[in-house]
Motif scaffolding. Structure first.
Motif, PDB file in Angstrom:
ATOM      1  N   LYS A  94       0.836  -1.198   0.000  1.00  0.00           N
ATOM      2  CA  LYS A  94       0.000   0.000   0.000  1.00  0.00           C
ATOM      3  C   LYS A  94       0.873   1.250   0.000  1.00  0.00           C
ATOM      4  O   LYS A  94       0.683   2.167  -0.789  1.00  0.00           O
ATOM      5  N   LYS A  95       1.850   1.298   0.912  1.00  0.00           N
ATOM      6  CA  LYS A  95       2.812   2.400   0.946  1.00  0.00           C
ATOM      7  C   LYS A  95       3.968   2.040   1.871  1.00  0.00           C
ATOM      8  O   LYS A  95       3.884   1.076   2.647  1.00  0.00           O
ATOM      9  N   VAL A  96       5.024   2.817   1.775  1.00  0.00           N
ATOM     10  CA  VAL A  96       6.164   2.675   2.679  1.00  0.00           C
ATOM     11  C   VAL A  96       6.078   3.808   3.700  1.00  0.00           C
ATOM     12  O   VAL A  96       6.119   4.993   3.336  1.00  0.00           O
ATOM     13  N   ILE A  97       5.894   3.458   4.946  1.00  0.00           N
ATOM     14  CA  ILE A  97       5.686   4.470   5.987  1.00  0.00           C
ATOM     15  C   ILE A  97       6.976   4.734   6.759  1.00  0.00           C
ATOM     16  O   ILE A  97       7.853   3.874   6.855  1.00  0.00           O
ATOM     17  N   GLN A 126       6.591  18.616  -4.402  1.00  0.00           N
ATOM     18  CA  GLN A 126       6.670  18.121  -5.780  1.00  0.00           C
ATOM     19  C   GLN A 126       6.678  16.590  -5.817  1.00  0.00           C
ATOM     20  O   GLN A 126       6.029  15.973  -6.667  1.00  0.00           O
ATOM     21  N   SER A 127       7.416  15.978  -4.875  1.00  0.00           N
ATOM     22  CA  SER A 127       7.478  14.508  -4.831  1.00  0.00           C
ATOM     23  C   SER A 127       6.115  13.915  -4.520  1.00  0.00           C
ATOM     24  O   SER A 127       5.679  12.935  -5.155  1.00  0.00           O
ATOM     25  N   GLU A 128       5.414  14.489  -3.546  1.00  0.00           N
ATOM     26  CA  GLU A 128       4.103  13.964  -3.183  1.00  0.00           C
ATOM     27  C   GLU A 128       3.087  14.173  -4.292  1.00  0.00           C
ATOM     28  O   GLU A 128       2.179  13.352  -4.468  1.00  0.00           O
ATOM     29  N   GLU A 145       4.938  10.087  -5.020  1.00  0.00           N
ATOM     30  CA  GLU A 145       6.093   9.511  -4.332  1.00  0.00           C
ATOM     31  C   GLU A 145       5.984   9.755  -2.824  1.00  0.00           C
ATOM     32  O   GLU A 145       5.240  10.631  -2.369  1.00  0.00           O
ATOM     33  N   VAL A 146       6.733   8.958  -2.079  1.00  0.00           N
ATOM     34  CA  VAL A 146       6.764   9.119  -0.620  1.00  0.00           C
ATOM     35  C   VAL A 146       8.172   9.566  -0.230  1.00  0.00           C
ATOM     36  O   VAL A 146       9.097   8.750  -0.135  1.00  0.00           O
ATOM     37  N   PRO A 147       8.377  10.869  -0.005  1.00  0.00           N
ATOM     38  CA  PRO A 147       9.723  11.407   0.243  1.00  0.00           C
ATOM     39  C   PRO A 147      10.168  11.263   1.703  1.00  0.00           C
ATOM     40  O   PRO A 147      10.458  12.258   2.392  1.00  0.00           O
ATOM     41  N   ASP A 159      13.058  13.203   6.670  1.00  0.00           N
ATOM     42  CA  ASP A 159      14.063  12.970   7.721  1.00  0.00           C
ATOM     43  C   ASP A 159      15.103  14.078   7.722  1.00  0.00           C
ATOM     44  O   ASP A 159      15.484  14.598   8.781  1.00  0.00           O
ATOM     45  N   ARG A 160      15.576  14.416   6.528  1.00  0.00           N
ATOM     46  CA  ARG A 160      16.585  15.468   6.407  1.00  0.00           C
ATOM     47  C   ARG A 160      16.039  16.797   6.916  1.00  0.00           C
ATOM     48  O   ARG A 160      16.726  17.533   7.633  1.00  0.00           O
TER      49      ARG A 160
END
Length: 476
Positions: A63-66, A187-189, A193-195, A200-201
């Motif tokens: 489903k997604k990477v959390i 932009q990624s979302e 995408e899952v940034p 974290d950064r």
């Protein structure tokens, strides 16, 4: 279930477990990466197919990477890091200045003692030119001690101003990167995408930024961070606003020419110095304005009193050449500011030690009343100070000791507070690591689990392939 369904389920299982293995491998690779939050692949079952009214499973999918992240702990770390940065820099700075003022204060006290003791010695033989020369020499030593201590403290103040500029530059670099990350994350979302790594950064940059300046962080519906610091917006969406420093006029405890902080959020930079309350930036300015500046003012007050009192008595006396109304030290006027830096012998005394007055009359060679009166100044309580809500007076030596003690007390207090605050931040960081950090043993177990399912899915596909071959051979 048809043979094709078996192949589809197996293929989907391979893809799902491969994605999970990739995420686990990434966690292991970033086990020592600062600020990294471990990630988890969220696996869900596919909606079943219904055959003759019966649900037939259709496999699993990602489903997604959390990102395993605790927003509450992040907020606590941001809040506590502000005090940590403030106390850390004050503890470091004041520890160095404590050693400096202790050494210079000891030298100044020794010079004061030597100067007045030499005048006492001169009073026992007022006509002795050698003793007068000794008094002149000790007066020069006293002047050098005042000048050296004043120069050392002034150099320290300038160093703090330079460090204020350095911290401001570091803040500007961080806020620019945070604003860029805001843009990149949005932009990624928008591309689906899952940034996680970018977030974290950004979180790590915000924690580091909090050590430099007190800030408030808010997040909008687009997952963009807005950062307000010192009553000024530093980051808003993809826009960042730089800070700058410039020298300004005296203001309260801040001395003239000290660095002040401005935000360049409009055509005219706006000063925010008083609004900066915490972090390294505030710590540097607080050490400068609340410790170094008061020490310099106290030193100037001591030098001003020494010059004024000695000159007052010396001017009443008569030198060996019969001339009176001479000052022993240079006249400092009526301004205490920079008195220690300008403290020096009067030119007349520098040129000829015989011009030192020891008595009040010219026709009495044995008159030593001026020398005695000057020597007695050391024991007079001529320097007022406020303590515990009242006013007390100190001798010259007591004032120097009090100056040194004030710096030492401030240093001790800030050092103790820093140790306490560091323990709080360390505890929060340990909790963040335990929750968001990578556990290699856990990741190894997950890898075995995903690998086993991957192999089983491959075997299911092999079975489906064999069944399909069997069916095709029957048709032949």
């Amino acid at each position: 279930m048809s043979v094709n369904d078996i192949l589809d389920v197996g293929s989907r299982g391979l893809q799902t477990q491969r994605q999970a293995l990739t995420t686990t491998s990434s966690n292991i690779s970033n086990a020592n990466t600062p600020g990294y939050s471990r990630q988890r692949t969220q696996i869900v079952n596919q909606p079943p197919n219904f055959v003759h009214g019966l649900p037939i499973g259709s496999g699993a999918e990602v489903k997604k990477v959390i990102r395993i992240h605790d927003d509450f702990v992040q907020k606590q770390l941001v809040d506590e890091n502000q005090s940590l940065g403030n106390l850390k820099v004050k503890s470091e700075v004041l520890s160095r200045f404590e050693a400096l003022t202790t050494q210079e204060g000891t030298n100044l006290n020794d010079s004061i003692n030597r100067f007045f003791n030499d005048f006492r010695e001169l009073s026992t033989n007022a006509e002795n030119p050698t003793l007068k020369n000794v008094v002149r020499s000790s007066g020069e030593t006293l002047a050098q001690s005042f000048q050296k201590m004043s120069s050392s403290l002034e150099m320290g103040r300038r160093e703090l101003d330079m460090r204020v500029g350095d911290v401001v530059n570091q803040i500007n670099i961080s806020v620019k990167e945070i604003a860029d990350l805001n843009n990149t994350i949005v932009q990624s979302e928008s591309r689906g995408e899952v940034p996680n790594e970018l977030m974290d950064r950004r979180d790590m940059l915000i924690r580091d930024l909090a050590q430099k300046i007190d800030l408030q962080v808010t997040e909008d519906q687009r997952n963009q961070k807005t950062i307000v610091a010192g009553n000024a917006v530093l980051v808003q969406g993809g826009d960042s606003f730089e800070l700058s420093v410039r020298r300004s006029a005296a203001d309260g405890e801040k001395a003239a020419g000290s660095m002040s902080v401005f935000v360049n959020s409009s055509s005219v930079p706006r000063e925010i110095t008083k609004s900066v309350k915490n972090g390294e930036l505030a710590g540097l300015m607080q050490a400068r304005d609340k410790v170094i500046n008061p020490a310099l003012r106290q030193l100037d007050k001591i030098a001003f009193q020494v010059a004024g009192k000695v000159n007052e008595v010396h001017a009443e006396g008569i030198g060996f050449d019969g001339v009176g109304r001479r000052s022993f030290f240079k006249d400092l006027g009526d301004q205490e500011e920079h008195a220690a830096f300008h403290f020096d012998l009067a030119d007349d005394i520098k040129e000829n030690h015989e011009r030192i007055a020891t008595g009040f009359t010219a026709d009495s060679p044995g008159d030593n009343r001026v020398a005695l009166a000057i020597a007695e100044i050391q024991n007079e309580k001529i320097l007022p100070a406020t303590e515990l809500g009242g006013t007390v007076s100190f001798t010259l030596n007591e004032s120097v000791n009090n100056l040194v003690a004030q710096v030492g007390t401030s240093t001790q207090h800030e050092t103790q507070m820093f140790s306490h605050q560091k323990a709080i931040v360390d505890q929060l960081e340990n909790y963040r690591q335990s929750y968001s950090g990578v556990n290699l043993e856990e990741e190894a177990l997950d890898m075995i689990k995903y690998q086993t399912v991957f192999n089983a899915s491959a075997k299911a596909m092999k079975v489906g392939e064999d069944l399909l071959d069997t069916i095709l051979s029957l048709k032949d």
